[in-house]
Design a protein around this motif. Structure first.
Motif, PDB file in Angstrom:
ATOM      1  N   VAL A 391       7.177   4.869 -10.170  1.00 21.66           N
ATOM      2  CA  VAL A 391       6.970   6.313 -10.094  1.00 21.66           C
ATOM      3  C   VAL A 391       8.237   6.955  -9.547  1.00 21.66           C
ATOM      4  O   VAL A 391       8.786   6.506  -8.530  1.00 21.66           O
ATOM      5  CB  VAL A 391       5.772   6.665  -9.204  1.00 21.66           C
ATOM      6  N   GLU A 392       8.700   7.992 -10.210  1.00 21.14           N
ATOM      7  CA  GLU A 392       9.878   8.718  -9.749  1.00 21.14           C
ATOM      8  C   GLU A 392       9.552   9.494  -8.478  1.00 21.14           C
ATOM      9  O   GLU A 392       8.505  10.132  -8.369  1.00 21.14           O
ATOM     10  CB  GLU A 392      10.352   9.679 -10.830  1.00 21.14           C
ATOM     11  N   ILE A 393      10.470   9.442  -7.512  1.00 21.12           N
ATOM     12  CA  ILE A 393      10.341  10.203  -6.281  1.00 21.12           C
ATOM     13  C   ILE A 393      11.385  11.325  -6.323  1.00 21.12           C
ATOM     14  O   ILE A 393      12.592  11.069  -6.243  1.00 21.12           O
ATOM     15  CB  ILE A 393      10.542   9.320  -5.034  1.00 21.12           C
ATOM     16  N   VAL A 394      10.902  12.546  -6.427  1.00 22.62           N
ATOM     17  CA  VAL A 394      11.801  13.696  -6.483  1.00 22.62           C
ATOM     18  C   VAL A 394      12.326  14.033  -5.094  1.00 22.62           C
ATOM     19  O   VAL A 394      13.502  14.351  -4.912  1.00 22.62           O
ATOM     20  CB  VAL A 394      11.091  14.908  -7.120  1.00 22.62           C
ATOM     21  N   SER A 395      11.463  13.957  -4.078  1.00 19.30           N
ATOM     22  CA  SER A 395      11.878  14.244  -2.701  1.00 19.30           C
ATOM     23  C   SER A 395      10.948  13.511  -1.751  1.00 19.30           C
ATOM     24  O   SER A 395       9.816  13.174  -2.097  1.00 19.30           O
ATOM     25  CB  SER A 395      11.847  15.753  -2.421  1.00 19.30           C
ATOM     26  N   GLY A 396      11.435  13.276  -0.541  1.00 18.05           N
ATOM     27  CA  GLY A 396      10.631  12.615   0.490  1.00 18.05           C
ATOM     28  C   GLY A 396      11.252  11.342   1.000  1.00 18.05           C
ATOM     29  O   GLY A 396      11.314  11.117   2.212  1.00 18.05           O
ATOM     30  N   VAL A 397      11.699  10.482   0.114  1.00 19.49           N
ATOM     31  CA  VAL A 397      12.416   9.263   0.481  1.00 19.49           C
ATOM     32  C   VAL A 397      13.584   9.101  -0.473  1.00 19.49           C
ATOM     33  O   VAL A 397      13.591   9.659  -1.578  1.00 19.49           O
ATOM     34  CB  VAL A 397      11.501   8.010   0.430  1.00 19.49           C
ATOM     35  N   ALA A 398      14.568   8.322  -0.050  1.00 20.64           N
ATOM     36  CA  ALA A 398      15.770   8.113  -0.848  1.00 20.64           C
ATOM     37  C   ALA A 398      15.943   6.643  -1.163  1.00 20.64           C
ATOM     38  O   ALA A 398      15.304   5.763  -0.553  1.00 20.64           O
ATOM     39  CB  ALA A 398      16.987   8.649  -0.091  1.00 20.64           C
ATOM     40  N   ALA A 399      16.823   6.401  -2.138  1.00 20.89           N
ATOM     41  CA  ALA A 399      17.110   5.028  -2.529  1.00 20.89           C
ATOM     42  C   ALA A 399      17.683   4.266  -1.330  1.00 20.89           C
ATOM     43  O   ALA A 399      18.476   4.805  -0.556  1.00 20.89           O
ATOM     44  CB  ALA A 399      18.087   5.001  -3.698  1.00 20.89           C
ATOM     45  N   GLY A 400      17.255   3.028  -1.171  1.00 28.38           N
ATOM     46  CA  GLY A 400      17.689   2.203  -0.054  1.00 28.38           C
ATOM     47  C   GLY A 400      16.656   2.085   1.048  1.00 28.38           C
ATOM     48  O   GLY A 400      16.690   1.138   1.835  1.00 28.38           O
ATOM     49  N   GLU A 401      15.734   3.027   1.140  1.00 24.05           N
ATOM     50  CA  GLU A 401      14.657   2.927   2.115  1.00 24.05           C
ATOM     51  C   GLU A 401      13.601   1.949   1.599  1.00 24.05           C
ATOM     52  O   GLU A 401      13.624   1.521   0.442  1.00 24.05           O
ATOM     53  CB  GLU A 401      14.031   4.306   2.370  1.00 24.05           C
ATOM     54  N   SER A 402      12.641   1.640   2.462  1.00 25.80           N
ATOM     55  CA  SER A 402      11.549   0.741   2.094  1.00 25.80           C
ATOM     56  C   SER A 402      10.220   1.404   2.420  1.00 25.80           C
ATOM     57  O   SER A 402      10.107   2.151   3.406  1.00 25.80           O
ATOM     58  CB  SER A 402      11.655  -0.594   2.833  1.00 25.80           C
ATOM     59  N   VAL A 403       9.229   1.126   1.592  1.00 27.06           N
ATOM     60  CA  VAL A 403       7.895   1.672   1.785  1.00 27.06           C
ATOM     61  C   VAL A 403       6.892   0.526   1.710  1.00 27.06           C
ATOM     62  O   VAL A 403       7.182  -0.543   1.167  1.00 27.06           O
ATOM     63  CB  VAL A 403       7.562   2.755   0.735  1.00 27.06           C
ATOM     64  N   VAL A 404       5.700   0.759   2.259  1.00 28.92           N
ATOM     65  CA  VAL A 404       4.651  -0.251   2.177  1.00 28.92           C
ATOM     66  C   VAL A 404       4.179  -0.348   0.733  1.00 28.92           C
ATOM     67  O   VAL A 404       3.828   0.664   0.113  1.00 28.92           O
ATOM     68  CB  VAL A 404       3.483   0.113   3.108  1.00 28.92           C
ATOM     69  N   ALA A 405       4.180  -1.555   0.202  1.00 27.81           N
ATOM     70  CA  ALA A 405       3.881  -1.729  -1.225  1.00 27.81           C
ATOM     71  C   ALA A 405       2.432  -1.391  -1.537  1.00 27.81           C
ATOM     72  O   ALA A 405       2.141  -0.754  -2.553  1.00 27.81           O
ATOM     73  CB  ALA A 405       4.207  -3.158  -1.665  1.00 27.81           C
ATOM     74  N   ARG A 406       1.499  -1.812  -0.674  1.00 28.99           N
ATOM     75  CA  ARG A 406       0.069  -1.542  -0.902  1.00 28.99           C
ATOM     76  C   ARG A 406      -0.539  -1.071   0.419  1.00 28.99           C
ATOM     77  O   ARG A 406      -1.082  -1.859   1.200  1.00 28.99           O
ATOM     78  CB  ARG A 406      -0.642  -2.804  -1.405  1.00 28.99           C
ATOM     79  N   PRO A 407      -0.472   0.223   0.699  1.00 25.00           N
ATOM     80  CA  PRO A 407      -0.931   0.705   2.008  1.00 25.00           C
ATOM     81  C   PRO A 407      -2.433   0.617   2.197  1.00 25.00           C
ATOM     82  O   PRO A 407      -2.899   0.448   3.322  1.00 25.00           O
ATOM     83  CB  PRO A 407      -0.447   2.161   2.034  1.00 25.00           C
ATOM     84  N   GLY A 408      -3.228   0.739   1.141  1.00 24.62           N
ATOM     85  CA  GLY A 408      -4.671   0.676   1.294  1.00 24.62           C
ATOM     86  C   GLY A 408      -5.167   1.746   2.244  1.00 24.62           C
ATOM     87  O   GLY A 408      -4.908   2.931   2.076  1.00 24.62           O
ATOM     88  N   SER A 409      -5.859   1.331   3.355  1.00 24.02           N
ATOM     89  CA  SER A 409      -6.416   2.269   4.333  1.00 24.02           C
ATOM     90  C   SER A 409      -5.529   2.406   5.566  1.00 24.02           C
ATOM     91  O   SER A 409      -5.988   2.838   6.619  1.00 24.02           O
ATOM     92  CB  SER A 409      -7.817   1.815   4.759  1.00 24.02           C
TER      93      SER A 409
END
Length: 422
Positions: A391-409
């Motif tokens: 999914v394209e991220i227009v704003s909020g985080v930038a390339a090089g950062e990391s996010v939780v792959a499956r956040p669930g609850s």
């Protein structure tokens, strides 16, 4: 406690039988029981194994991180349009006549130059015979055989010119003799004038004969043209398709008399199909010839490719749109007139993307969860296009950062422990 209450109640009943109901004693007993129950509850709550224990601390959740990576994604103009036939013609006979036969019907495939109908030809065959006879007559007046090229004509060798030339020579000879006799006084001036006039008339006759031959030569060419026209009319009794296509409508039946130009069938060319879309003015600036086009139909999971083939030279002043056409290959089941959705790919560029599973959506908002100091932190994001599982991220985080792959609850501030894999 309930035993004490029971004994008090029995004592009260005994006294009631003896001297009437003292209600105050029973009310006091009930109040005492309630107080004892509340005291028991408070004591149980203060004990380690009581009814209410202390709230346990939040549990640590294991999570897997996914990097925000750049992916080349297409920027496209989404638009609706229609598929039209590439070409559509109404076929009719060039000559008048009665329809003798028709070999096609609705949905019949036709090939270029295929005979699809024929008119009765007898009248046009007779016209050819007439034109042939008239041509032979005109050639005979020039001393030519009935058949052969018209370029063989020798004007000086035609009978008319030769006769005029012979008369002219005779007149010239008589003129010479008359002049000699007149000098010797053997001929009167009147006879000399007559001989002179005869020579002039003979010379004029030669010129007239040559002009007559040219007129007859022109008549031969006219008869030759009439013969070609008659043959062409005979050929026009056969109605042929000018293109490869399919019969859309049949408009005439055998035996029907048709005037010249009367419609017989409509033929459409359906491969390729012509996509026509109207692009809004703001998006039209990015559309160029040769850009890829993808077409999809409702209820059809397939995508049909094409390219931008033609652009209108000017915007429509009323709708402020630009007419764009694309040629779409027809695999066989697409139909002209269909309403379709189209994407015109105007550019490609790298954009930050995350896995689709990393995006949490709630109440129209999108967010991702990152890990800071061992705790989950929510970040609101603006998403763009989707490509596969990214999914394209227009704003909020930038390339090089990391996010939780499956956040669930997973909640804001919850302790987490990062593990490999997932």
């Amino acid at each position: 406690m309930w035993t004490v209450l029971s004994e008090l109640r029995q004592s009260e009943n005994s006294r009631h039988r003896a001297s009437g109901p003292p209600r105050v004693l029973w009310t006091s007993a009930v109040a005492l029981a309630a107080a004892l129950q509340c005291l028991a509850c408070d004591q149980g709550a203060s004990q380690p194994g009581g009814a209410k224990a202390e709230k346990p601390a939040a549990s640590v959740k294991e999570v897997t991180l996914a990097p925000v990576t750049e992916l080349v994604m297409e920027q496209a103009v989404d638009i609706s349009g229609t598929l039209d036939a590439d070409e559509q013609v109404t076929l009719g006979a060039k000559v008048a006549g009665r329809l003798a036969s028709i070999s096609v019907d609705l949905a019949s495939p036709v090939q270029r130059d295929q005979v699809i109908a024929q008119l009765e030809a007898r009248d046009y065959e007779l016209r050819i015979e007439q034109a042939t006879a008239a041509l032979a007559q005109s050639r005979a007046q020039l001393g030519l055989p009935p058949d052969g090229p018209d370029s063989e004509l020798d004007i000086e060798g035609t009978a008319v010119v030769r006769q005029a030339l012979a008369t002219f020579k005779e007149a010239q000879a008589n003129q010479v003799r008359a002049r000699g006799l007149a000098r010797e006084g053997l001929m009167s001036g009147m006879d000399l004038d007559a001989a002179e006039a005869a020579a002039v008339r003979a010379e004029t006759a030669v010129q007239s004969a040559r002009e007559e031959v040219r007129i007859r030569e022109a008549a031969v060419r006219q008869r030759r043209s009439e013969l070609r026209m008659a043959r062409q009319q005979l050929a026009d009794t056969l109605v042929r398709s000018p293109l490869d296509g399919v019969v859309q409508v049949r408009r005439a039946n055998v035996g029907q008399y048709l005037a010249a130009g009367a419609p017989i069938v409509d033929v459409v060319r359906i491969d390729p199909l012509r996509l026509r879309v109207a692009i809004p003015e703001l998006e039209a600036a990015s559309v160029r010839a040769g850009q890829p086009v993808r077409v999809s139909l409702p209820g059809d999971s397939a995508t049909y490719p094409g390219t931008v083939a033609r652009l209108a030279p000017a915007l429509d002043p009323q709708s402020r749109t630009l007419l764009v056409e694309s040629d779409i290959k027809n695999p066989g089941h697409l139909r002209p007139g269909s309403l379709v959705s189209a994407q015109i790919v105007v550019s490609s560029r790298p954009v930050p993307t995350v896995p689709a599973t990393a995006v949490v959506r709630f109440a129209g908002l999108a967010k991702v969860i990152t890990v800071e100091d061992g705790k989950a932190k929510e970040k609101q994001v603006t998403t763009g296009k989707t490509s596969g599982d990214r999914v394209e991220i227009v704003s909020g985080v930038a390339a090089g950062e990391s996010v939780v792959a499956r956040p669930g609850s997973l909640q804001q501030g919850q302790p987490v422990r990062v593990v490999e894999g997932g």
